[in-house]
Design a protein around this motif. Structure first.
Motif, PDB file in Angstrom:
ATOM      1  N   TYR A 281       2.891  10.605  -9.084  1.00  0.00           N
ATOM      2  CA  TYR A 281       2.358  10.767 -10.437  1.00  0.00           C
ATOM      3  C   TYR A 281       1.308  11.870 -10.451  1.00  0.00           C
ATOM      4  O   TYR A 281       1.346  12.774 -11.275  1.00  0.00           O
ATOM      5  N   TRP A 282       0.356  11.815  -9.532  1.00  0.00           N
ATOM      6  CA  TRP A 282      -0.720  12.796  -9.484  1.00  0.00           C
ATOM      7  C   TRP A 282      -0.156  14.193  -9.273  1.00  0.00           C
ATOM      8  O   TRP A 282      -0.543  15.137  -9.958  1.00  0.00           O
ATOM      9  N   PHE A 283       0.773  14.319  -8.322  1.00  0.00           N
ATOM     10  CA  PHE A 283       1.367  15.614  -8.023  1.00  0.00           C
ATOM     11  C   PHE A 283       2.098  16.155  -9.242  1.00  0.00           C
ATOM     12  O   PHE A 283       1.894  17.294  -9.648  1.00  0.00           O
ATOM     13  N   THR A 284       2.938  15.328  -9.846  1.00  0.00           N
ATOM     14  CA  THR A 284       3.729  15.756 -11.003  1.00  0.00           C
ATOM     15  C   THR A 284       2.832  16.149 -12.165  1.00  0.00           C
ATOM     16  O   THR A 284       3.040  17.190 -12.790  1.00  0.00           O
ATOM     17  N   GLU A 285       1.839  15.347 -12.462  1.00  0.00           N
ATOM     18  CA  GLU A 285       0.932  15.658 -13.562  1.00  0.00           C
ATOM     19  C   GLU A 285       0.203  16.976 -13.329  1.00  0.00           C
ATOM     20  O   GLU A 285       0.073  17.783 -14.245  1.00  0.00           O
TER      21      GLU A 285
ATOM     22  N   ILE B 292       0.830  -1.202   0.000  1.00  0.00           N
ATOM     23  CA  ILE B 292       0.000   0.000   0.000  1.00  0.00           C
ATOM     24  C   ILE B 292       0.868   1.256   0.000  1.00  0.00           C
ATOM     25  O   ILE B 292       0.549   2.243  -0.654  1.00  0.00           O
ATOM     26  N   HIS B 293       1.992   1.211   0.693  1.00  0.00           N
ATOM     27  CA  HIS B 293       2.879   2.363   0.733  1.00  0.00           C
ATOM     28  C   HIS B 293       3.530   2.607  -0.620  1.00  0.00           C
ATOM     29  O   HIS B 293       3.648   3.747  -1.066  1.00  0.00           O
TER      30      HIS B 293
ATOM     31  N   SER C 290       3.688   5.928  -5.441  1.00  0.00           N
ATOM     32  CA  SER C 290       3.682   6.050  -6.904  1.00  0.00           C
ATOM     33  C   SER C 290       2.506   6.896  -7.373  1.00  0.00           C
ATOM     34  O   SER C 290       2.665   7.777  -8.211  1.00  0.00           O
ATOM     35  N   TYR C 291       1.336   6.611  -6.830  1.00  0.00           N
ATOM     36  CA  TYR C 291       0.141   7.367  -7.226  1.00  0.00           C
ATOM     37  C   TYR C 291       0.287   8.836  -6.865  1.00  0.00           C
ATOM     38  O   TYR C 291       0.021   9.715  -7.677  1.00  0.00           O
ATOM     39  N   ARG C 292       0.740   9.103  -5.636  1.00  0.00           N
ATOM     40  CA  ARG C 292       0.865  10.482  -5.172  1.00  0.00           C
ATOM     41  C   ARG C 292       1.875  11.254  -6.009  1.00  0.00           C
ATOM     42  O   ARG C 292       1.615  12.378  -6.424  1.00  0.00           O
TER      43      ARG C 292
END
Length: 77
Positions: A24-28, A14-15, A20-22
């Motif tokens: 990616y989302w932040f960068t995008e 989960i970490h 990875s999600y955070r």
């Protein structure tokens, strides 16, 4: 599906997924906002025929001074 209090079968997964999600989302989002800002500034420049931006951030002011002093003008068209 995990219920509350149940341990995942792969510890730490989960970490890793969240990181990875955070990232990616932040960068995008950052790049999308930057792209929008640059496009708005370009439209303003085109409409006004010059740069009326009153920059207050010191590093950007320094960069603009260097570009004005050492840059090569763009060719029209």
């Amino acid at each position: 599906m995990l219920s509350i209090g149940e341990e995942p079968s792969f510890p730490g997964i989960i970490h890793a997924v969240w990181r990875s999600y955070r990232s990616y989302w932040f960068t995008e989002n950052i790049f999308r906002e930057d792209k929008d800002i640059v496009e708005y500034e370009q439209r303003a420049y085109d409409a006004q025929g010059s740069d009326w931006n009153n920059e207050v951030f010191p590093p950007i002011r320094d960069l603009r001074a260097v570009l004005a002093r050492c840059g090569v003008p763009m060719k029209p068209g």
